[in-house]
Design a protein around this motif. Structure first.
Motif, mmCIF file in Angstrom:
data_model
loop_
_atom_site.group_PDB
_atom_site.id
_atom_site.type_symbol
_atom_site.label_atom_id
_atom_site.label_comp_id
_atom_site.label_asym_id
_atom_site.label_seq_id
_atom_site.Cartn_x
_atom_site.Cartn_y
_atom_site.Cartn_z
ATOM 1 N N ASP A 74 0.854 -1.198 0.000
ATOM 2 C CA ASP A 74 0.000 0.000 0.000
ATOM 3 C C ASP A 74 0.882 1.236 0.000
ATOM 4 O OD1 ASP A 74 -2.559 -1.214 -0.003
ATOM 5 O OD2 ASP A 74 -2.342 -1.685 2.124
ATOM 6 N N VAL A 75 0.939 1.880 -1.152
ATOM 7 C CA VAL A 75 1.830 3.028 -1.342
ATOM 8 C C VAL A 75 1.004 4.248 -1.727
ATOM 9 C CG1 VAL A 75 3.792 3.947 -2.639
ATOM 10 C CG2 VAL A 75 3.681 1.503 -2.101
ATOM 11 N N VAL A 76 1.343 5.381 -1.128
ATOM 12 C CA VAL A 76 0.719 6.652 -1.473
ATOM 13 C C VAL A 76 1.798 7.588 -1.980
ATOM 14 C CG1 VAL A 76 -0.419 8.715 -0.557
ATOM 15 C CG2 VAL A 76 -1.215 6.448 0.120
ATOM 16 N N VAL A 77 1.515 8.272 -3.073
ATOM 17 C CA VAL A 77 2.394 9.322 -3.587
ATOM 18 C C VAL A 77 1.814 10.656 -3.127
ATOM 19 C CG1 VAL A 77 3.365 10.417 -5.637
ATOM 20 C CG2 VAL A 77 3.061 7.928 -5.565
ATOM 21 N N HIS A 78 2.574 11.379 -2.329
ATOM 22 C CA HIS A 78 2.118 12.617 -1.690
ATOM 23 C C HIS A 78 2.763 13.795 -2.418
ATOM 24 C CE1 HIS A 78 1.088 14.780 2.305
ATOM 25 N NE2 HIS A 78 1.418 15.704 1.413
ATOM 26 N N ALA B 159 -7.820 7.171 0.776
ATOM 27 C CA ALA B 159 -7.399 7.271 -0.622
ATOM 28 C C ALA B 159 -7.109 5.909 -1.227
ATOM 29 C CB ALA B 159 -6.163 8.166 -0.729
ATOM 30 N N THR B 160 -6.689 4.960 -0.406
ATOM 31 C CA THR B 160 -6.332 3.641 -0.940
ATOM 32 C C THR B 160 -7.547 2.736 -1.147
ATOM 33 O OG1 THR B 160 -5.952 2.718 1.273
ATOM 34 C CG2 THR B 160 -4.054 3.691 0.121
ATOM 35 N N ARG B 161 -8.703 3.150 -0.636
ATOM 36 C CA ARG B 161 -9.908 2.342 -0.831
ATOM 37 C C ARG B 161 -10.548 2.711 -2.155
ATOM 38 N NH1 ARG B 161 -11.113 4.263 4.752
ATOM 39 N NH2 ARG B 161 -10.080 2.796 6.149
ATOM 40 N N ARG B 162 -10.763 1.755 -2.980
ATOM 41 C CA ARG B 162 -11.269 2.030 -4.328
ATOM 42 C C ARG B 162 -12.580 2.781 -4.318
ATOM 43 N NH1 ARG B 162 -10.396 -3.553 -7.799
ATOM 44 N NH2 ARG B 162 -8.106 -3.543 -7.785
ATOM 45 N N ASP B 163 -13.431 2.453 -3.367
ATOM 46 C CA ASP B 163 -14.759 3.053 -3.347
ATOM 47 C C ASP B 163 -14.844 4.233 -2.392
ATOM 48 O OD1 ASP B 163 -16.433 0.776 -1.003
ATOM 49 O OD2 ASP B 163 -14.404 1.631 -1.038
#
Length: 389
Positions: A93-97, A370-374
């Motif tokens: 689980d990666v987020v680009v900030h 943000a990582t949850r598709r819905d």
């Protein structure tokens, strides 16, 4: 659970958004389980500072720049995707900030190609009317603004935008008296000097020339005034400002020591912080001054007005005010600075509101959404408009 947060940057120099991102990154890593990676041009101050703080860094393979090209953003998207994949290092689980709209334009598309989630942190007051900027907002799975003013700017296009004040981690135990005496000794100034300071890079929008015009008026009124301008070259250079100071009759009274760390010392040594920028998205330096007990004279508008309305700590003057009028405000504050500065308990309470660990916890909620598709990115735990908790 978020495994990794990637912070891409495009320039070379440090600014408020970089400091906010690094403070957040340190807090995220301190909580455990999250790795923060800085993607930036190699051999830059940003890279060196990130490495000094213990972050992993990945070279972007690009030269530092402050501008965008639609063609370049399209042509380099796959190469940037590969850079983000290296930075992600197979984390789940990666987020680009992204901390500014141009970075979102450059790296948002690459993040989408890499199937990564994107959080956009809006730090600016620029009007979002340029089509490439508007397109880039679609890359973001969540949008955060640093103040009411910045949220309002972006909400016309992203109604889900939420406010989250930047974090602050300051050493409130700094001895202001010692910091001041050290500065006076460094420049050979008398103990009875009245030190008025500037903290920020020398961009036209921040009005360093206006600062010097106010300085000239203050010096005409009282020869004890001395002035120090901490910052790096921007639209104006230190050499240019030194020349203007001489033209205004301020030779020997103005010091331009460049950028220094820790930032707290730059503010703690002042009798007064003068912040004449009329449209600051938030105003990091003002908050630091309030927390340290340094009185503030500032131009009203956007972040400055929000900060002083919420907490106090100084006085505001209209952006149309003349140097003569601003000098009058400075003198009034210095005659009784205790009238505007906050008592220590109040300053500690504000510091707790802005504590990095609390900020990191709220950002983790935003990342998780943000990582949850819905998911819809609005987050109940973020700070609501007008709310300075």
């Amino acid at each position: 659970m978020i495994d990794r947060v990637v912070f891409p940057f495009r320039g070379a120099e440090l600014g408020g958004s970089h400091i906010a991102a690094f403070t957040l990154g340190e807090a995220l890593q301190a909580q455990g389980g999250v790795v923060c990676v800085i993607v930036c041009p190699a051999n830059t101050l940003i890279e060196r500072e990130a490495q000094r703080l213990g972050f992993q860094t990945v070279a972007s393979g690009e030269a530092p720049t402050g501008s965008n090209s639609v063609v370049t953003d399209m042509l380099w998207a796959s190469r940037r995707r590969d850079v983000l994949n290296r930075a992600s290092n197979d984390a789940r689980d990666v987020v680009v900030h992204c901390s500014d709209i141009n970075t979102l334009r450059s790296w948002g598309l690459a993040a989408k190609l890499a199937a990564l989630k994107v959080v956009y942190h809006h730090h600016a007051l620029n009007r979002l009317v340029w089509p490439p900027h508007l397109v880039s907002l679609a890359y973001a799975d969540a949008v955060v603004g640093v103040s009411d003013a910045t949220v309002r700017k972006v909400r016309g296009w992203r109604s889900d935008a939420v406010k989250e004040l930047n974090p602050f981690l300051l050493d409130l135990s700094i001895d202001r008296g010692k910091a001041r005496s050290d500065l006076l000794e460094e420049y050979g100034w008398s103990p009875d000097s009245r030190v008025v300071g500037w903290v920020g890079n020398f961009w036209k929008r921040k009005r360093p020339l206006f600062f010097l015009e106010v300085a000239a008026e203050l010096y005409r009124r009282d020869g004890r005034y001395r002035f120090v301008m901490f910052g790096r070259d921007g639209d104006h250079s230190r050499k240019e400002l030194t020349g203007l100071a001489q033209q205004l009759g301020l030779a020997g009274t103005v010091a331009l020591p460049g950028f220094r760390q820790p930032a707290e010392l730059n503010i703690a040594c002042l009798d007064l912080l003068l912040a004449p920028a009329p449209q600051e998205p938030f105003g990091r330096t003002l908050v630091e001054a309030i927390l340290l007990g340094t009185p503030v004279a500032a131009t009203s508008g956007a972040g400055h007005s929000e900060i002083l309305a919420a907490w106090g700590g100084g006085e505001l003057l209209d952006p149309a005010a003349t140097p003569l009028q601003m000098a009058g405000v400075c003198e009034r504050i210095l005659q009784d600075s205790g009238r505007v500065t906050l008592p220590a308990p109040a300053r500690r309470a504000i510091a707790e509101q802005l504590e990095p660990q609390q900020h990191a916890a709220r950002m983790m909620d935003i990342y998780a959404n943000a990582t949850r598709r819905d998911s819809k990115p609005a987050n109940a735990t973020a700070q609501t408009e007008g709310g300075y908790r």
